[in-house]
Design a protein around this motif. Structure first.
Motif, PDB file in Angstrom:
ATOM      1  N   TRP A  63       2.487  -5.523  -5.648  1.00 53.83           N
ATOM      2  CA  TRP A  63       1.618  -4.706  -4.726  1.00 53.83           C
ATOM      3  C   TRP A  63       2.544  -3.724  -4.233  1.00 53.83           C
ATOM      4  O   TRP A  63       1.972  -2.432  -3.792  1.00 53.83           O
ATOM      5  CB  TRP A  63       1.022  -5.919  -3.637  1.00 53.83           C
ATOM      6  CG  TRP A  63       0.096  -5.165  -2.944  1.00 53.83           C
ATOM      7  CD1 TRP A  63      -1.317  -4.832  -3.090  1.00 53.83           C
ATOM      8  CD2 TRP A  63       0.014  -4.497  -1.396  1.00 53.83           C
ATOM      9  NE1 TRP A  63      -1.952  -4.104  -1.945  1.00 53.83           N
ATOM     10  CE2 TRP A  63      -1.058  -3.736  -0.946  1.00 53.83           C
ATOM     11  CE3 TRP A  63       1.332  -3.997  -0.739  1.00 53.83           C
ATOM     12  CZ2 TRP A  63      -1.312  -3.125   0.138  1.00 53.83           C
ATOM     13  CZ3 TRP A  63       1.153  -3.143   0.318  1.00 53.83           C
ATOM     14  CH2 TRP A  63      -0.244  -2.900   0.952  1.00 53.83           C
ATOM     15  N   HIS A  93      -4.143  -0.099   3.909  1.00 48.12           N
ATOM     16  CA  HIS A  93      -4.375  -0.881   3.034  1.00 48.12           C
ATOM     17  C   HIS A  93      -3.668  -2.432   3.267  1.00 48.12           C
ATOM     18  O   HIS A  93      -2.457  -2.225   3.830  1.00 48.12           O
ATOM     19  CB  HIS A  93      -4.020  -0.331   1.627  1.00 48.12           C
ATOM     20  CG  HIS A  93      -5.142   0.521   1.275  1.00 48.12           C
ATOM     21  ND1 HIS A  93      -6.271   0.454   0.838  1.00 48.12           N
ATOM     22  CD2 HIS A  93      -4.759   1.899   1.079  1.00 48.12           C
ATOM     23  CE1 HIS A  93      -6.597   1.580   0.500  1.00 48.12           C
ATOM     24  NE2 HIS A  93      -5.706   2.639   0.656  1.00 48.12           N
ATOM     25  N   ARG A 131      -2.947  -6.730   2.104  1.00 47.39           N
ATOM     26  CA  ARG A 131      -2.942  -7.784   1.453  1.00 47.39           C
ATOM     27  C   ARG A 131      -2.554  -9.020   2.125  1.00 47.39           C
ATOM     28  O   ARG A 131      -1.356  -8.969   2.784  1.00 47.39           O
ATOM     29  CB  ARG A 131      -2.436  -7.814  -0.165  1.00 47.39           C
ATOM     30  CG  ARG A 131      -2.740  -9.076  -1.025  1.00 47.39           C
ATOM     31  CD  ARG A 131      -2.386  -8.818  -2.440  1.00 47.39           C
ATOM     32  NE  ARG A 131      -3.339  -7.802  -2.996  1.00 47.39           N
ATOM     33  CZ  ARG A 131      -3.594  -7.575  -4.155  1.00 47.39           C
ATOM     34  NH1 ARG A 131      -2.463  -8.042  -5.207  1.00 47.39           N
ATOM     35  NH2 ARG A 131      -4.609  -6.801  -4.753  1.00 47.39           N
ATOM     36  N   ASP A 183      -7.700  -8.737  -0.008  1.00 42.61           N
ATOM     37  CA  ASP A 183      -7.186  -7.177   0.309  1.00 42.61           C
ATOM     38  C   ASP A 183      -8.038  -6.641   1.395  1.00 42.61           C
ATOM     39  O   ASP A 183      -9.114  -7.038   1.650  1.00 42.61           O
ATOM     40  CB  ASP A 183      -7.734  -6.360  -0.950  1.00 42.61           C
ATOM     41  CG  ASP A 183      -6.623  -6.573  -2.146  1.00 42.61           C
ATOM     42  OD1 ASP A 183      -5.471  -6.672  -1.769  1.00 42.61           O
ATOM     43  OD2 ASP A 183      -7.014  -6.912  -3.260  1.00 42.61           O
TER      44      ASP A 183
END
Length: 105
Positions: free
Chosen positions: A68, A84, A86, A99
């Motif tokens: 990632w 973003h 995760r 996510d």
């Protein structure tokens, strides 16, 4: 990387977040030198659960975390300009991820 002192209610053990270059980040304490980087947080576990979780995270979540981060570093500009994340938690003998703070499936 940081270790948090309270477990997350959804069972998240490992969380990574992309830090985009947003000027409002600077006012909230994220210095521009940290833009285009990642923040990794690890949640606590009771001692009786640590060995099993450590094994699962090493085998499943850490390779996914590394992939990632590599993908984030090569992502198109449109992706890098927004937040973003995760997250991973254990599920039996494996790890599951989600996510951008969506609920686990």
């Amino acid at each position: 990387m940081s270790f948090v002192d309270q477990p997350r209610g959804d069972g998240t053990l490992l969380h990574v977040e992309w830090i985009p270059p947003i000027s409002s980040n600077y006012g909230s304490g994220i210095h521009p030198a940290l833009w285009y980087s990642v923040s990794i947080r690890v949640a606590p576990l009771p001692s009786t659960e640590r060995a099993a979780a450590r094994s699962i995270l090493r085998e499943h979540a850490l390779p996914e975390l590394a992939a990632w981060i590599r993908a984030a570093q090569r992502a198109p500009e449109a992706w890098t300009l927004t937040r973003h994340s995760r997250s991973w938690r254990t599920a039996g003998s494996t790890a599951v991820c989600t996510d951008d703070r969506q609920p686990y499936r």
